[in-house]
Design a protein around this motif. Structure first.
Motif: not given
Ligand SMILES: Cc1cc2nc3c(=O)[nH]c(=O)nc-3n(C[C@H](O)[C@H](O)[C@H](O)COP(=O)(O)OP(=O)(O)OC[C@H]3O[C@@H](n4cnc5c(N)ncnc54)[C@H](O)[C@@H]3O)c2cc1C
Ligand code: SF4
Length: 585
Positions: A179-186
């Protein structure tokens, strides 16, 4: 965006107090269930077009981005040497702000310390009284907690386990991510669970060198997990995809709302349902109780501008005023039935107060990057996060729990390294040559929840609206001090392993409160004798009362709390709506 008028003659389904991460999320979830919600916010409706100026460079600002000369923001030394209330001694300054309010970009968002005093032990309490609360200016590191946190007692024997496990909250973390969005790497780390990530922010050269340098130590550097919609969000017309531009590293709000803030992420969409009414400048001073049924019936609030007193009625009251303010409201809500304050039969309201320890930090240089062409790093929503490595599979002999580091490297408009000696052309050349070669990081560690660390109401001092203020009884303990020593040692060992020249390393702990991650003042638990709320952040004794902010945390973890606050809140509000339908509230 339609904004219905406040109607104080009606009874709303739910009254939500506060509009930050928790209040915004409560408004979103409850209105999406079709409930009629009144949201009361103590601060003003922020003119976000004016205030969130991520595209303004300091040279375009009258004060070069600093505070006007008539204002002052508290420094680390002032917090430590002086005693609260911090207002006295600064009579020459018209406004006095917390340490975060040290710029023209923050001064209209954080509170004036004189209007909002505290007493007791030293504490840097950063507050933002406006629609959206602290989410307008937060750092956006969005981390999940894991069972190393929820079941910390089972791991090391200290404190209490949470009444929930990671599997209970994981579906709600997913909802918040989407719903809000989050950026990153697994990274597939059990102790820092992955989110459903949007496109990551790239690590720059220095950050990559650290990542590679400490891999052999089995430690992980990952991209800053930023609550930023790097791929955009098609379901939200108030927010845009991150364009990786502007003075993002200033972290005083994103003018296109690619970074999450509660107004555009949650409150405006909730208003669009037609089910939400927002009343700003409404300082809630008490939750009202029906003395027959023992249930809550609404709230009393003061208009912050006119000082007039009002009553609002609701079938349910949801407190989301932030960890310390919600505890304060509970303590203020004394009645014949609840003489120690609302939901406080255990005596635990205000206690078990915990947060994150900050201070130990390091600053170094990579000689390989000296003289290299400058890179553009200002418009990046974050640098790197170095994940926890202590007390996972091993046991540290000197302390329990863990810590991580936040940091960054690269160039910035006002270059790093201007403290080198010299002047004139050779000085400028020196600064230009070195500017992109620096790297720094600072630690965030878990502060243990202890019953002895608490807040109560000051019997004498009142705020600008005549409401008793919080008195702090809160100090870091030995575990925190030993952890801080280790933070400094490991920071040095990792910079050495990465081949950096260490320029400065400092182990001094910042004042209590510096992390702005207050937690635990109305903790959840299975035993109502030692807790305040159940696993759905509901008072077991007053079933139509919920407290959905960081108050419910049982322990602080070392991970920044906002994503967990919102995931827990979503879960609790789904439960609330279900129970209301069933008629059990
Ligand atoms: C500079 C900064 C950097 C941060 N960085 C991070 C980060 O990187 N990651 C992270 O997870 N967290 C971060 N945080 C913390 C994060 O902002 C908070 O965890 C989050 O905002 C908490 O949400 P909340 O709704 O509980 O409180 P808030 O956002 O503070 O909202 C509470 C609201 O309640 C209102 N209120 C208070 N009292 C009353 C009352 N009596 N009546 C009516 N309304 C009331 C307030 O005005 C406010 O609007 C940061 C905070 C700051 C300031
Ligand atoms: S870099 Fe992205 S998140 Fe940061 S201010 Fe610019 S658009 Fe907003």
């Amino acid at each position: 965006m339609a904004e219905p008028e406040v109607n104080l003659s009606r009874t709303y389904d739910v009254i939500v107090v506060g509009s930050g991460a928790a209040g915004g999320m409560a408004a979103h979830v409850l209105t999406s269930h079709g409930l009629q919600v009144l949201l009361l916010e103590a601060g003003k409706k922020l003119d976000i077009e004016q205030e969130l100026r991520s595209m303004e460079w300091p040279y375009d600002n009258r004060y070069r981005g600093g505070l006007p000369p008539d204002s002052h923001s508290l420094t680390l030394n002032e917090y430590t040497i002086r005693n609260p209330p911090y207002g006295s001694g600064f009579e020459k300054s018209k406004h006095l702000y917390s340490y975060v309010g040290d710029s023209d970009y923050m001064k209209n968002i954080v509170v004036d310390e004189r209007e909002n005093p505290i007493t007791g032990t030293n504490y840097a309490w950063v507050r933002a009284r406006c629609l959206g609360g602290k989410t307008n200016i937060w750092g956006r590191l969005a981390l999940r907690l894991s069972d190393y946190d929820f079941k910390a007692k089972s791991h090391d024997g200290y404190g209490e386990d949470w009444p929930i496990s990671y599997s209970d909250i994981a579906p709600y973390y997913d909802k918040v991510d989407l719903y809000l969005g989050v950026s990153g790497v697994r990274e597939n780390l059990a102790h820092v669970p992955d989110s459903l990530f949007q496109r990551p922010i790239k690590l720059n050269c220095g950050e990559m060198q650290l990542k590679q340098g400490i891999r052999k130590m089995d430690r992980t550097v990952t991209q800053f997990r930023a609550a930023v919609a790097t791929d955009g969000l098609t379901h939200n017309k108030y927010r845009r995809r991150c364009l990786a531009r502007g003075a993002c590293n200033r972290k005083n709000g994103c003018d296109i709302h690619a970074a999450f803030d509660s107004p555009t992420g949650l409150i405006y969409p909730a208003l669009d349902t037609g089910n939400l009414t927002v009343r700003t400048n409404a300082v809630v001073r008490e939750v009202t109780v029906d003395q027959q049924s023992g249930k809550v019936s609404g709230v009393h609030f003061i208009d912050s501008l006119t000082l007039k007193d009002y009553t609002a009625r609701g079938r349910i009251v949801v407190l989301a005023a932030s960890t310390l303010e919600s505890a304060r409201i509970l303590l203020l809500s004394k009645s014949r039935l609840y003489p120690n304050g609302l939901a406080n039969s255990s005596g635990h309201v205000g206690h078990n107060f915990c947060e994150h320890l900050m201070g130990p930090r390091i600053y170094g240089q990579m000689k390989e990057l000296v003289g290299k062409p400058p890179t553009l790093d200002d418009g990046r929503p974050g640098g790197f996060y170095l994940t926890r490595f202590r007390n996972l599979s091993d046991r540290h002999p000197k302390f329990i729990r863990g810590y991580g580091f936040e940091g960054n490297s690269g160039c910035s408009m006002f270059p790093k390294g201007t403290d080198v000696p010299g002047f004139g052309a050779s000085f400028k050349e020196e600064v230009r040559k070195n500017q992109g070669s620096y790297i720094g990081m600072g630690a965030f560690g878990e502060v243990l929840a202890r019953y002895e660390n608490y807040v109560d109401l000051d019997p004498q001092v009142r705020d600008n609206w005549g409401i008793p203020v919080l008195r702090f009884h809160y100090r870091f303990g030995d575990n925190e001090k030993r952890m801080a020593e280790d933070m400094l040692e490991t920071a040095q060992e990792m910079f050495e392993a990465a081949g950096f020249r260490i320029l400065r390393a400092n182990g001094r702990m910042f004042t209590e409160g510096w992390s702005i991650h207050e937690l635990g003042t109305a903790r959840m638990g299975q035993d109502s004798k030692s807790s305040v709320l159940n696993e759905f952040q509901q008072s077991p004794a007053v079933k139509n009362l919920f407290v959905v902010d960081g108050s419910a945390f049982v322990s602080a973890s070392c991970h920044n709390p906002t994503w967990t606050i919102m995931a827990l809140c979503w879960r609790s509000c789904d439960y609330l709506a279900d129970e209301l339908r069933k008629g059990t509230l």
